[in-house]
Design a protein around this motif. Structure first.
Motif, PDB file in Angstrom:
ATOM      1  N   ASN A  59      11.215   2.719  -3.351  1.00 58.98           N
ATOM      2  CA  ASN A  59      11.109   1.824  -4.501  1.00 58.98           C
ATOM      3  C   ASN A  59      11.928   0.572  -4.220  1.00 58.98           C
ATOM      4  OD1 ASN A  59       9.735   3.383  -6.940  1.00 58.98           O
ATOM      5  ND2 ASN A  59      10.974   4.850  -5.802  1.00 58.98           N
ATOM      6  N   ALA A  61      12.885  -3.451  -5.377  1.00 61.95           N
ATOM      7  CA  ALA A  61      12.912  -4.477  -6.418  1.00 61.95           C
ATOM      8  C   ALA A  61      13.410  -5.775  -5.795  1.00 61.95           C
ATOM      9  CB  ALA A  61      13.809  -4.057  -7.573  1.00 61.95           C
ATOM     10  N   GLN A 188       8.387  -4.099  -6.864  1.00 61.89           N
ATOM     11  CA  GLN A 188       8.382  -4.912  -8.078  1.00 61.89           C
ATOM     12  C   GLN A 188       9.132  -6.200  -7.796  1.00 61.89           C
ATOM     13  OE1 GLN A 188      10.056  -1.587 -10.555  1.00 61.89           O
ATOM     14  NE2 GLN A 188       8.375  -2.127 -11.925  1.00 61.89           N
ATOM     15  N   TRP A 189       8.675  -7.292  -8.405  1.00 61.34           N
ATOM     16  CA  TRP A 189       9.320  -8.573  -8.179  1.00 61.34           C
ATOM     17  C   TRP A 189       9.329  -9.406  -9.449  1.00 61.34           C
ATOM     18  CZ3 TRP A 189       4.633  -6.995  -6.321  1.00 61.34           C
ATOM     19  CH2 TRP A 189       3.507  -7.709  -6.741  1.00 61.34           C
ATOM     20  N   THR A 212       3.739  -5.947  -9.562  1.00 66.13           N
ATOM     21  CA  THR A 212       3.988  -4.624  -8.981  1.00 66.13           C
ATOM     22  C   THR A 212       2.902  -4.271  -7.980  1.00 66.13           C
ATOM     23  OG1 THR A 212       5.030  -3.847 -11.035  1.00 66.13           O
ATOM     24  CG2 THR A 212       4.331  -2.170  -9.473  1.00 66.13           C
TER      25      THR A 212
END
Length: 259
Positions: A59, A61, A188-189, A212
């Motif tokens: 995951n 980010a 995710q950004w 995403t």
């Protein structure tokens, strides 16, 4: 400023940082341990003849100032030879820019007993340098492995990309030199970061929604090569795409780029 994301990830940013504590400890949530134990129990119904990655959850980010990577992996060791070759691990960090939080380094025996690595058993090899980009290595051995047991590692790396003097990049691969049963990637950004990407991989399926990307792969075979060196093409690197994707794009790679 250009950012690059490669699958399974290539990323760039720039610029001087102050020193921060390198290593911290925390604990996995009960739900995360439940997922790990479930993967282990399901894997027991499958006959494994070689070292295998049972679970990999990544995951990521991304913001303008930092990238955080939460990674959880579970490995199966069928025999003493696999323990000898793979019963240890390492993490590589920029001493003044990166931090790592370890949630678990453990083993699960054939009887289900869980054994956890003591905190003082991790060796931190840090350079004697004030350079914030000097690399530190964390070395560890999974505790009390035996034939038929599993190893668990879960950690969070936070990388300061605001204060880097040069571009930073990272690659993760769909394939590696051992089989993978369950792979998942979630990126995710922030809304002010634009990503373009493509996925011609035969082993990983990806879907994009609002800021995403979610990718899943199952029963991914190990990369096979007559050479000692495995090229990114052979291992399914997700890299920056060419200006115009070819009809004959690499069959096991996913390409991404973002600005």
């Amino acid at each position: 400023m250009k950012y690059l994301c490669s699958l399974l990830l290539l990323f760039t940013h720039c610029c001087l940082a102050q020193q921060t504590p390198l290593l911290a400890w925390s604990s996995l949530a009960d739900s995360e341990w439940s997922e790990i134990r479930s993967a282990v129990e399901q894997s027991k119904w499958v006959e494994h003849s070689e070292f295998t990655e049972i679970l990999a959850s990544v995951n990521i980010a991304i913001s303008k100032k930092q990238v955080s990577e939460k990674i959880t992996k579970v490995f199966y060791f069928p025999d003493s030879e696999s323990i000898k070759n793979n019963g240890f691990g390492s993490l590589l960090l920029s001493s003044g820019l990166d931090t790592v939080k370890i949630f678990a380094i453990a083993s699960i025996g054939k009887d289900g007993r869980e054994r956890y690595l003591a905190r003082d058993k991790i060796l931190v090899n840090s350079p004697n340098s004030a350079d914030s980009l000097a690399l530190s290595t964390l070395l560890f051995t999974y505790p009390e492995l035996e034939a038929g047991s599993f190893a668990v590692i879960s950690y969070l790396i936070t990388r300061n990309i605001e204060h880097r003097e040069a571009d930073w990049s990272k690659e993760l691969y769909a394939q590696t030199d051992y089989p993978r049963e369950n792979f998942s990637l979630r990126i995710q950004w922030q809304a002010n970061i634009n990503i373009q990407w493509r996925n011609p991989s035969r082993y990983v399926e990806c879907q994009e929604s609002s800021h995403t990307i979610a990718c899943v792969g199952k029963n991914i075979p190990k990369a096979v090569s007559e050479d000692i060196y495995y090229s990114p093409e052979q291992m399914g690197a997700i890299q920056r795409p060419a200006a115009e994707p070819s009809e004959h794009a690499r069959p096991s790679s996913t390409d991404m780029a973002y600005n």
